[in-house]
Every structure is written in C-alpha cells, then in structure tokens.
Scaffold this motif. Structure first.
Motif, short mmCIF file in Angstrom:
data_model
loop_
_atom_site.label_atom_id
_atom_site.label_comp_id
_atom_site.label_asym_id
_atom_site.label_seq_id
_atom_site.Cartn_x
_atom_site.Cartn_y
_atom_site.Cartn_z
N ALA A 191 -12.54 -10.14 33.01
CA ALA A 191 -12.82 -10.98 31.83
C ALA A 191 -12.83 -12.45 32.19
N SER A 192 -12.07 -12.82 33.22
CA SER A 192 -11.99 -14.23 33.62
C SER A 192 -13.06 -14.63 34.64
N ALA A 193 -13.93 -13.69 35.00
CA ALA A 193 -14.96 -13.99 36.00
C ALA A 193 -15.88 -15.09 35.49
N ALA A 264 -22.54 -0.59 24.77
CA ALA A 264 -23.13 -1.02 26.04
C ALA A 264 -22.04 -1.39 27.03
N PRO A 265 -22.17 -0.99 28.29
CA PRO A 265 -21.17 -1.38 29.30
C PRO A 265 -21.30 -2.86 29.63
N SER A 266 -20.26 -3.41 30.22
CA SER A 266 -20.29 -4.83 30.57
C SER A 266 -21.12 -5.09 31.81
N PRO A 272 -24.06 -14.47 30.49
CA PRO A 272 -23.79 -15.02 29.16
C PRO A 272 -24.38 -14.13 28.09
N TYR A 273 -23.70 -14.00 26.96
CA TYR A 273 -24.23 -13.21 25.86
C TYR A 273 -25.38 -13.95 25.17
N LEU A 274 -26.42 -13.18 24.83
CA LEU A 274 -27.56 -13.70 24.10
C LEU A 274 -27.83 -12.79 22.92
N SER A 275 -28.77 -13.17 22.08
CA SER A 275 -29.19 -12.32 20.96
C SER A 275 -30.68 -12.03 21.11
#
Length: 364
Positions: A191-193, A264-266, A272-275
């Motif tokens: 998570a900190s990557a 969905a897997p990580s 970065p998250y997008l829409s």
C-alpha cells in the motif's frame, strides 16, 4: 460499462479545470504521431486495391491501395484469398503513406482465467464486463499454445490470439507466456509503494475486429463474439460503430461512478486510480509513437498479469494498459505479437510543474 460520450467529455473538462490540461502536452518532441489505421468490413479485394466499409461520422466506403509488400494476416501469413467479402479487417498504412503495410483479417484475442478444459476447447472467464468465451484450440495450434501455456487447467491464466470461426474464436497462437501462478495468487504492491508519474511496463490489446455483433454491455463484448457462428457472420452497423481508439486501464477506481470493477485485483504495478472517460498518453518504446487516448473500460483482466514484454528489450513486469486493436496497431504494434514495451502517463500534471504553465505535464 463505458461512459457515454457527453458524460466522458464532462469528466475530462472537470479534470482539466482542477488538474490542468491534456496529457498530450507532456509528449516528448521526438515522438511520432499514431498511424492512420482503418477498420471495417471487406467489400472487395484485388492485388491492387482493398475496399472496406467503415462506420461512424466519417464512415462509408474506403479504398486502400495494395502493393507487393503488403502483408496479410489470417491466422498466420495469408494472401489475397483471405480477403473475402464480409470479413472484418484492420489495415495499417505504410510509413510513407503509399498503400497498405499490414492487413489483419478477423483477428481477435481472448484473455482471462481458465474455467474448464475439454477436447480441443477452453472456457475462459474474461472478467465481469466481458463475459465468458468458448475458445476452440485445434490440434495444429495446441502444441504452439502449450509451449507458452503449459498449464491448461482451471484457475490458471490464458492469453491467446484468435481468428473468428463458425464455432467461435479459434486459437492460433499464444498472445504471451502464461504466468506461473494461479489467477487468485497474484501478490499486489504494498500500500505504501510509490506511484510513478509515468509507469513503465507492457501494453497489450483487447477486443475483436469486425464481429458483426452488438455490445449490450458496452465496449467489446467478447463473450458474445464466441457465439458468432450462431448469430451470423456479417458485420453490422452496431459493430462497426464501436469505439476504435481507447484503452482498458487496470486501475479504474471502483468507488462512486468512476466505473471500476469492485473485485478487480490491485495488480503488480502501482498505478494511479483513474475513472472511465479519463485520458492517458501511451508511448510505444519500440516504435517511438505516442497518442493520448480515453479510458473506455476497466482493465481488471490485465491487472492479473504480472508478465513482461520482450519486443524491444525486456519491459518491467506488469500490464499497464490494454488498447483497442486500432489504437494498438496505430502506435506501431503488431497485433499477432501481442504486446509492446510502453510508458503510460495518466492525464494528471507531474508534481512541481504548476509554475511552468497551466496544463503543462512533466516530460517522459
């Protein structure tokens, strides 16, 4: 499901108002533009001319010169006999614009998790928004597939290049090498990557060319394509009007109305998250071409693949984007090769560039 065009346009305007302009502003000067690829249904063909019917605002009959150097792919190296009326084709022009360079006929791809294997068949789960595909693996292709996909067992991943047939998609070669782990054993980044401004990795493609099927769930309904033999082989106006340039992105946010898949897997790449409706700039490190493309689908299937591309050197592990066939070919990728080494920049200004001018993203 992909956003409607007006809604996608609103998202882009809102994003640019808050974060800055299009990611195209960050393209290196040395990059070339994408090639003008044409997709449509074959109407007629001769040694000197290929006639296609396309759709969309500028659609209609398109005549493309053929030369003695034009290469035709139809499950392998083909010829004029493969250019039969009614088949779907995607055509990439020569670098000098004088005629067609490559023609791919009825090409498709099935990527996902193996559900079951039968006699010369594999059932594949391609994700919640793409459905299942029933893939025929004929004896003459089985050995080639097994070389790079030795575990044709439920729970393992598969990625095969196909052609359309009366029985559904028919595998002709592996798209990539099979990951050695089960689909549910993928270890994601911490998570900190840190999330890089411009992730490096593998770009692949998804979808089918000229299926003649509608896509009731949006995008490329690959599961429906598997029943082409029962539903007709002609290319309808609905199929030709599907999005031709866009990407499936592995990190579409599942919160709110962003459009991501809940389960969905990580993935193995910190992205970065997008829409849906966002834009990303994709740079092909092999051809030197780049383009800014909209996110039209959640790439949850791509997120499960922690593999590499070796088209020009060895890419870092992980699929960072899937492109529609036309976009992939336009950036210089060969569809039968399955991948190219890529850098992707999401449509967000790089840190520290705010003072350099509004909408100016960092360089590659």
């Amino acid at each position: 499901m992909p956003l409607s065009s007006p809604r996608a346009a609103r998202r882009r305007r809102h994003r640019e108002a808050v974060l800055g302009g299009s990611p195209r502003a960050g393209l290196p000067e040395r990059d070339g533009p994408p090639l003008d690829v044409v997709t449509g249904m074959i109407l007629d063909a001769s040694p000197h001319l290929l006639v296609l019917r396309t759709a969309g605002p500028g659609g209609g009959e398109v005549r493309l010169p053929m030369t003695e150097t034009t290469t035709v792919w139809y499950g392998g190296r083909g010829g004029l006999a493969a250019l039969r009326p009614g088949r779907g084709a995607i055509v990439r022009p020569r670098e000098d614009g004088l005629g067609a360079d490559r023609v791919w006929v009825d090409i498709g791809r099935v990527t996902g998790t193996i559900l079951a294997c039968g006699r010369n068949t594999v059932e594949v789960d391609m994700g919640p928004h793409r459905g299942n595909a029933h893939v025929v693996v004929p004896p003459h292709a089985l050995g080639r597939v097994l070389v790079r996909h030795p575990r044709l067992e439920p729970g393992y991943l598969i990625d095969v290049i196909c052609v359309r047939s009366a029985d559904g998609p028919r595998a002709v070669r592996p798209g990539t090498s099979q990951p050695g782990y089960r689909a549910d054993d993928l270890g994601g980044p911490e998570a900190s990557a840190p999330v890089p401004d411009a992730p490096h990795g593998t770009a692949t493609w998804f979808g089918f060319v000229g299926t003649g099927l509608t896509a009731p769930r949006g995008g490329y309904d690959e599961g429906a394509w598997s029943h082409a033999g029962q539903r007709g082989s002609g290319v309808g106006q609905e199929a030709l009007a599907r999005p031709q340039d866009g990407v499936a992105y592995p990190a579409v946010d599942s919160e709110g109305n962003a459009g991501g898949c809940v389960d969905a897997p990580s993935g193995c790449v910190a992205l970065p998250y997008l829409s849906l409706g966002s834009e990303v700039t994709v740079h092909n490190e092999c051809s030197g071409r780049a383009a800014t493309l909209p996110v039209v689908e959640c790439g949850c299937a791509a997120a499960r693949y922690c593999d590499r591309c070796v088209e020009c050197g060895t890419s870092p592990r992980g699929r960072i984007v899937e492109l529609t066939p036309q976009a992939f070919a336009g950036l210089g990728g060969d569809l039968e090769a399955g991948c190219f080494n890529a850098v992707v920049r999401p449509g967000v200004p790089a840190a520290g560039t705010a003072g350099a001018g509004r909408g100016r993203a960092g360089r590659w």
